[in-house]
Design an enzyme around this catalytic site. Structure first.
Site, PDB file in Angstrom:
ATOM      1  N   ASP A  47       1.090  -0.855   0.051  1.00 27.92           N
ATOM      2  CA  ASP A  47      -0.055  -0.026  -0.193  1.00 27.92           C
ATOM      3  C   ASP A  47       1.023   1.363  -0.246  1.00 27.92           C
ATOM      4  O   ASP A  47       2.168   1.267   0.141  1.00 27.92           O
ATOM      5  CB  ASP A  47      -0.722  -0.364   1.042  1.00 27.92           C
ATOM      6  CG  ASP A  47      -1.983   1.168   1.123  1.00 27.92           C
ATOM      7  OD1 ASP A  47      -3.041   0.094   1.136  1.00 27.92           O
ATOM      8  OD2 ASP A  47      -1.567   2.024   0.981  1.00 27.92           O
ATOM      9  N   ASP A  70       4.256   2.675  -4.028  1.00 29.81           N
ATOM     10  CA  ASP A  70       3.679   3.713  -5.292  1.00 29.81           C
ATOM     11  C   ASP A  70       3.412   3.718  -6.056  1.00 29.81           C
ATOM     12  O   ASP A  70       4.436   3.342  -6.938  1.00 29.81           O
ATOM     13  CB  ASP A  70       4.395   5.399  -5.084  1.00 29.81           C
ATOM     14  CG  ASP A  70       3.535   5.698  -5.886  1.00 29.81           C
ATOM     15  OD1 ASP A  70       2.590   5.926  -6.355  1.00 29.81           O
ATOM     16  OD2 ASP A  70       3.454   7.569  -6.127  1.00 29.81           O
ATOM     17  N   SER A 148     -14.876  -3.802 -10.473  1.00 31.55           N
ATOM     18  CA  SER A 148     -15.771  -3.058  -9.819  1.00 31.55           C
ATOM     19  C   SER A 148     -17.455  -2.566 -11.219  1.00 31.55           C
ATOM     20  O   SER A 148     -17.320  -3.414 -12.390  1.00 31.55           O
ATOM     21  CB  SER A 148     -15.788  -1.676  -9.516  1.00 31.55           C
ATOM     22  OG  SER A 148     -16.919  -0.140  -9.940  1.00 31.55           O
ATOM     23  N   TYR A 161     -12.896   6.419 -14.079  1.00 33.92           N
ATOM     24  CA  TYR A 161     -13.019   5.617 -12.819  1.00 33.92           C
ATOM     25  C   TYR A 161     -13.630   3.860 -14.142  1.00 33.92           C
ATOM     26  O   TYR A 161     -12.635   2.695 -13.757  1.00 33.92           O
ATOM     27  CB  TYR A 161     -13.432   5.785 -11.392  1.00 33.92           C
ATOM     28  CG  TYR A 161     -13.570   4.215 -10.684  1.00 33.92           C
ATOM     29  CD1 TYR A 161     -12.572   4.292  -9.986  1.00 33.92           C
ATOM     30  CD2 TYR A 161     -14.647   3.911 -10.440  1.00 33.92           C
ATOM     31  CE1 TYR A 161     -12.824   3.426  -9.288  1.00 33.92           C
ATOM     32  CE2 TYR A 161     -15.354   3.041  -9.918  1.00 33.92           C
ATOM     33  CZ  TYR A 161     -13.838   2.530  -8.957  1.00 33.92           C
ATOM     34  OH  TYR A 161     -14.536   1.294  -8.622  1.00 33.92           O
ATOM     35  N   LYS A 165     -11.865   0.778 -14.785  1.00 36.33           N
ATOM     36  CA  LYS A 165     -12.536  -1.436 -14.197  1.00 36.33           C
ATOM     37  C   LYS A 165     -12.926  -2.156 -15.501  1.00 36.33           C
ATOM     38  O   LYS A 165     -12.646  -2.990 -15.222  1.00 36.33           O
ATOM     39  CB  LYS A 165     -13.238  -0.308 -13.575  1.00 36.33           C
ATOM     40  CG  LYS A 165     -13.023  -0.301 -11.862  1.00 36.33           C
ATOM     41  CD  LYS A 165     -12.013  -0.644 -11.251  1.00 36.33           C
ATOM     42  CE  LYS A 165     -11.250  -0.578  -9.879  1.00 36.33           C
ATOM     43  NZ  LYS A 165     -10.385  -1.182  -8.899  1.00 36.33           N
ATOM     44  N   THR A 196     -16.331   0.908   2.912  1.00 38.18           N
ATOM     45  CA  THR A 196     -14.729   1.203   3.278  1.00 38.18           C
ATOM     46  C   THR A 196     -14.624   2.807   2.681  1.00 38.18           C
ATOM     47  O   THR A 196     -15.388   3.642   2.754  1.00 38.18           O
ATOM     48  CB  THR A 196     -13.985   0.434   1.616  1.00 38.18           C
ATOM     49  OG1 THR A 196     -14.705   1.757   0.094  1.00 38.18           O
ATOM     50  CG2 THR A 196     -14.237  -0.946   1.322  1.00 38.18           C
TER      51      THR A 196
END
Length: 257
Positions: A47, A70, A148, A161, A165, A196
């Site tokens: 992470d 990163d 997603s 986004y 995905k 989340t």
């Protein structure tokens, strides 16, 4: 019952196996890392948030180690895989979970915004897979990508986004077909709204058209990260040995309706 975790029903499916889990500092990545360890596996959690990784590792236990990286850095994938091999000598599962969610009018997305979303959500999984595949073939391993519902249906105010995905879904299927005759499986999970920190921090433009967003509203509430982790545990284990090229929606019926 909604709200209960899936963590109670654990087995020992990852005994002797090593998994790389990106995005392990929070949310779905944290739940997956903890689930794999709970089922006997060893995890390298990756992470950008060092503090988040510390929090996950403290709750997961001694079979989890961490690496701050990163993933927008093109060289990070090689470093992550090399670190896992140095520490454990093998890779059995690659969990591409890290993601960034950003919203806005399509005409207002900046180059920097676009590049960051693509770098984390699509470029990093590709380059991690590229680096890990030779070692996954050696262990008859597998890749599980967390996509997603936005990669399966149109979502307003989330063009970059959704593109990233959707690309991850295409990457999943392409790799699965390419390696059909070799000992590697590749699958994806496509969650909708999940409890989340990333989802909680999401915002939409001030002039949002609620009629467009209303069609995305689920009728059964949000998904819990532990539910996604339970599905990951199945797909990443030998129980799913006949499953490859699949994209599992975990969205309370949203994409179906």
């Amino acid at each position: 019952m909604k709200g209960q975790t899936a963590a109670a029903a654990v087995g020992n499916r990852f005994s002797g196996k090593v998994a790389i889990v990106t995005g392990a500092g929070s949310g779905i990545g944290r739940a997956i890392a903890r689930r794999v360890v709970a089922e006997g596996g060893t995890v390298l959690g990756v992470d950008i948030s060092g503090d988040g990784l510390v929090g996950t590792a403290s709750s997961a236990g001694e079979r989890m180690s961490t690496l701050r990286a990163d993933l927008t850095d093109p060289g990070a994938a090689t470093d992550v895989v090399a670190s896992c091999l140095d520490r454990y000598g093998r890779i059995d599962v690659l969990g591409n979970v890290a993601g960034v969610h950003a919203t806005g009018h399509a005409t207002e997305i900046t180059v920097e915004h676009y590049r960051q979303v693509m770098a984390v959500n699509l470029d990093a999984p590709f380059f991690l897979a590229q680096a890990a595949i030779p070692h996954l073939l050696a262990t008859s391993g597998n890749i599980v990508n967390v996509s997603s519902h936005a990669g399966l249906q149109g979502v307003p105010y989330a063009a970059a986004y959704s593109m990233s995905k959707g690309g991850l879904v295409a990457l999943t299927r392409s790799l699965a077909v390419e390696y059909l005759k070799r000992p590697l499986r590749v699958n994806a999970i496509a969650p909708a709204a999940t409890n989340t920190p990333m989802a909680a921090a999401g915002t939409f433009p001030a002039d949002v058209d609620l009629r467009l967003l209303g069609r995305l509203g689920g009728h059964r509430g949000r998904t819990e990260p532990d539910e996604v982790a339970a599905l990951f545990a199945f797909l990443g284990s030998d129980e799913a040995r006949s499953v490859t090229g699949a994209v599992y929606a975990i969205d309370n019926g949203l994409t179906a309706s």
